[in-house]
Design an enzyme around this catalytic site. Structure first.
Site, PDB file in Angstrom:
ATOM      1  N   HIS A  13      15.535   7.551 -11.678  1.00  0.00           N
ATOM      2  CA  HIS A  13      14.075   7.415 -11.481  1.00  0.00           C
ATOM      3  C   HIS A  13      13.828   6.930 -10.057  1.00  0.00           C
ATOM      4  O   HIS A  13      14.026   5.757  -9.740  1.00  0.00           O
ATOM      5  CB  HIS A  13      13.489   6.407 -12.490  1.00  0.00           C
ATOM      6  N   HIS A  15      11.246   7.291  -6.411  1.00  0.00           N
ATOM      7  CA  HIS A  15      10.102   7.790  -5.631  1.00  0.00           C
ATOM      8  C   HIS A  15      10.541   7.933  -4.181  1.00  0.00           C
ATOM      9  O   HIS A  15      10.891   6.944  -3.535  1.00  0.00           O
ATOM     10  CB  HIS A  15       8.921   6.817  -5.720  1.00  0.00           C
ATOM     11  N   LEU A  16      10.486   9.158  -3.680  1.00  0.00           N
ATOM     12  CA  LEU A  16      10.922   9.391  -2.291  1.00  0.00           C
ATOM     13  C   LEU A  16       9.757   9.596  -1.335  1.00  0.00           C
ATOM     14  O   LEU A  16       9.960   9.632  -0.125  1.00  0.00           O
ATOM     15  CB  LEU A  16      11.820  10.631  -2.219  1.00  0.00           C
ATOM     16  N   ARG A  17       8.538   9.779  -1.905  1.00  0.00           N
ATOM     17  CA  ARG A  17       7.378  10.107  -1.042  1.00  0.00           C
ATOM     18  C   ARG A  17       7.646  11.394  -0.263  1.00  0.00           C
ATOM     19  O   ARG A  17       8.415  12.224  -0.685  1.00  0.00           O
ATOM     20  CB  ARG A  17       7.020   8.940  -0.105  1.00  0.00           C
ATOM     21  N   ASN A  41       4.951  12.219  -8.343  1.00  0.00           N
ATOM     22  CA  ASN A  41       3.586  11.708  -8.120  1.00  0.00           C
ATOM     23  C   ASN A  41       3.224  11.656  -6.640  1.00  0.00           C
ATOM     24  O   ASN A  41       2.848  10.626  -6.101  1.00  0.00           O
ATOM     25  CB  ASN A  41       3.399  10.326  -8.786  1.00  0.00           C
ATOM     26  N   LYS A 101       7.458  14.938 -16.209  1.00  0.00           N
ATOM     27  CA  LYS A 101       7.020  13.545 -16.192  1.00  0.00           C
ATOM     28  C   LYS A 101       5.610  13.403 -16.741  1.00  0.00           C
ATOM     29  O   LYS A 101       4.678  14.062 -16.284  1.00  0.00           O
ATOM     30  CB  LYS A 101       7.072  13.009 -14.746  1.00  0.00           C
ATOM     31  N   HIS A 138       6.032   7.613 -18.650  1.00  0.00           N
ATOM     32  CA  HIS A 138       5.572   6.311 -18.170  1.00  0.00           C
ATOM     33  C   HIS A 138       4.877   5.688 -19.385  1.00  0.00           C
ATOM     34  O   HIS A 138       3.738   6.035 -19.698  1.00  0.00           O
ATOM     35  CB  HIS A 138       4.598   6.465 -16.993  1.00  0.00           C
ATOM     36  N   HIS A 176      11.732   3.141 -17.178  1.00  0.00           N
ATOM     37  CA  HIS A 176      11.584   1.732 -16.767  1.00  0.00           C
ATOM     38  C   HIS A 176      11.050   0.836 -17.886  1.00  0.00           C
ATOM     39  O   HIS A 176       9.961   0.276 -17.779  1.00  0.00           O
ATOM     40  CB  HIS A 176      10.718   1.599 -15.504  1.00  0.00           C
ATOM     41  N   LEU A 221       4.381  -1.472 -11.566  1.00  0.00           N
ATOM     42  CA  LEU A 221       3.980  -1.056 -12.908  1.00  0.00           C
ATOM     43  C   LEU A 221       5.132  -0.331 -13.589  1.00  0.00           C
ATOM     44  O   LEU A 221       5.797   0.484 -12.935  1.00  0.00           O
ATOM     45  CB  LEU A 221       2.741  -0.153 -12.836  1.00  0.00           C
ATOM     46  N   ASP A 249      13.398   3.111 -10.094  1.00  0.00           N
ATOM     47  CA  ASP A 249      11.955   3.135  -9.847  1.00  0.00           C
ATOM     48  C   ASP A 249      11.644   2.545  -8.470  1.00  0.00           C
ATOM     49  O   ASP A 249      10.608   1.904  -8.286  1.00  0.00           O
ATOM     50  CB  ASP A 249      11.169   2.402 -10.945  1.00  0.00           C
ATOM     51  N   HIS A 253       5.946   1.425  -0.601  1.00  0.00           N
ATOM     52  CA  HIS A 253       4.577   1.481  -0.064  1.00  0.00           C
ATOM     53  C   HIS A 253       4.610   0.746   1.270  1.00  0.00           C
ATOM     54  O   HIS A 253       5.392  -0.199   1.433  1.00  0.00           O
ATOM     55  CB  HIS A 253       3.586   0.770  -1.000  1.00  0.00           C
ATOM     56  N   ALA A 265       0.909  -0.802  -6.441  1.00  0.00           N
ATOM     57  CA  ALA A 265       2.020  -1.180  -7.322  1.00  0.00           C
ATOM     58  C   ALA A 265       3.281  -0.453  -6.880  1.00  0.00           C
ATOM     59  O   ALA A 265       3.247   0.747  -6.619  1.00  0.00           O
ATOM     60  CB  ALA A 265       1.686  -0.804  -8.758  1.00  0.00           C
TER      61      ALA A 265
HETATM   62  C1  NCD Z   1       5.184   3.818  -8.732  1.00  0.00           C
HETATM   63  C2  NCD Z   1       4.732   4.401  -7.396  1.00  0.00           C
HETATM   64  O1  NCD Z   1       4.399   3.630  -6.498  1.00  0.00           O
HETATM   65  O2  NCD Z   1       4.760   5.630  -7.241  1.00  0.00           O
HETATM   66  N1  NCD Z   1       4.800   2.440  -8.800  1.00  0.00           N
HETATM   67  C3  NCD Z   1       5.371   1.476  -9.552  1.00  0.00           C
HETATM   68  O3  NCD Z   1       4.881   0.357  -9.554  1.00  0.00           O
HETATM   69  N2  NCD Z   1       6.440   1.708 -10.264  1.00  0.00           N
HETATM   70  C4  NCD Z   1       4.633   4.619  -9.839  1.00  0.00           C
HETATM   71  C5  NCD Z   1       5.302   4.354 -11.161  1.00  0.00           C
HETATM   72  O4  NCD Z   1       6.467   4.691 -11.370  1.00  0.00           O
HETATM   73  O5  NCD Z   1       4.657   3.784 -12.034  1.00  0.00           O
HETATM   74 ZN    ZN Z   2       8.219   5.201 -11.019  1.00  0.00          ZN
END
Ligand code: NCD
Ligand code: ZN
Length: 345
Positions: A13, A15-17, A41, A101, A138, A176, A221, A249, A253, A265
């Protein structure tokens, strides 16, 4: 024990943006993990296989030359009210999309386009069950009557159980997990349901959000929970039960988007992911269970081959940088400026 060699882990899991931000964080994940399940996302979200293919190509193009052959992004599609069975078939046939997802609309960062009511997705879910494409959830309700700390617990009864009854063969990853309730549920169900666990939910309880003042870099989150829940997560992760596996996860940011009146988050842990997990397992006297949790259980659940090469961690104290570069901005990594006792070499 002063060194620990394990099969190279995967991050189930991540997030790479995108763009310059992705270029900044990608090498940290690619250095440790052979594969990562890439969350969809983005803005706009990755809703079609064509978008996933394009995103995958951008990730591969952003890999430094030295990491080109050793990191594989596993793609996901973002489920919406309008995802059709044909989209699911196309995803499976692509060979690069490994999960769909499900974000309840409004549950978290960039989830506005998420599912408004899961009943709108029944045709897509039916097809997923039929062609064996896992659903990644999620697991939080967004009903305004539910307390933010109870959103995961309520999700089990209100959404997940009915969904599992309707689609008993659908393979589901409860992403998560953060509560004792979720751990118990996953432990007890006979359905093909597994769960990923983050390093930060294993390391922190909700006090960390408020320690010495409001701490935006500990806001994620699902939100951090009470100590009893953290202890249940540690028990699950170190139990050897193949239903539980590593998913960071890691969710970067910019500093300015975290340290503001309405902060985003997400906690960034990819810079030291495996070391953070090692710390948890060591404290639980379960370092011998780390390899299966980090490198075997996830691959087995996703029916992908286990990795063959290895990584080595050394018992060595080092200080995590106070900030990292993040495109044109800064990123504050988890444990910024603090000590860590394991180091991947
Ligand atoms: C994630 C995000 O920033 O993309 N944020 C987080 O708090 N985990 C989104 C997510 O996985 O809920
Ligand atoms: Zn996530």
């Amino acid at each position: 024990m002063t060194t620990l060699t394990i099969t190279r882990p995967d991050d189930w899991h991540l997030h790479l943006r995108d763009d310059a931000q992705m270029c900044a964080v990608l090498p940290y994940s690619a250095r440790q993990f052979a594969r990562a399940m890439i969350m969809p996302n983005l803005k706009p979200p990755v809703v079609t296989t064509e978008m996933a293919l394009a995103y995958r190509a951008r990730i591969l193009a952003a890999l430094p030359a030295t990491q080109l052959t050793c990191f594989e992004p596993l793609m996901t599609l973002y489920l919406t009210d309008n995802t059709a069975p044909a989209d699911i078939i196309r995803a499976k046939e692509s060979g690069v999309v490994h999960g769909i997802k499900y974000y309840p609309a409004g549950a978290t960062t960039n989830s506005a386009a998420g599912v408004t009511n899961i009943s709108k997705c029944y045709a897509a879910l039916e097809m997923m069950a039929q062609i064996n494409l896992p659903l990644l959830v999620h697991g939080e309700v967004t009903d305004p009557d539910v307390d933010v700390f109870d959103r995961e617990k309520f999700f089990i009864d209100r959404v997940l159980l009915p969904l599992m009854q309707r689609f008993p063969s659908l393979r589901i990853v409860f992403e998560h997990v953060t509560t004792r309730d979720a751990v118990t549920f996953v432990n007890e169900t006979a359905n093909p349901v597994a769960a990923s666990i983050t390093a930060h939910h294993l390391l922190l309880n909700r006090n960390a959000i408020f320690q010495g003042g409001i701490h935006p870099h500990h806001f994620c989150l699902p939100v951090l929970k009470r100590e009893t829940h953290r202890l249940a997560l540690i028990e699950a992760a170190t139990s050897g039960n193949p239903k539980f596996f590593l998913g960071t996860d890691s969710a970067p940011h910019s500093q300015s988007n975290k340290e503001t009146a309405c902060g985003c988050a997400g906690i960034y842990t990819a810079h030291a992911a495996i070391e953070l997990y090692a710390e948890v397992f060591e404290q639980a006297n379960a370092l011998d269970k780390l390899e299966a949790f980090a490198s075997f259980h996830g691959a087995d659940f996703y029916q992908l081959p286990r990795n063959h090469d290895h990584i080595t961690l050394k018992k060595e104290t080092w200080i995590i940088p106070t900030q990292l570069e993040f495109g044109a901005e800064n990123l504050i990594p988890f444990r910024a400026g603090e000590y860590l006792s394991w180091k991947m070499i």
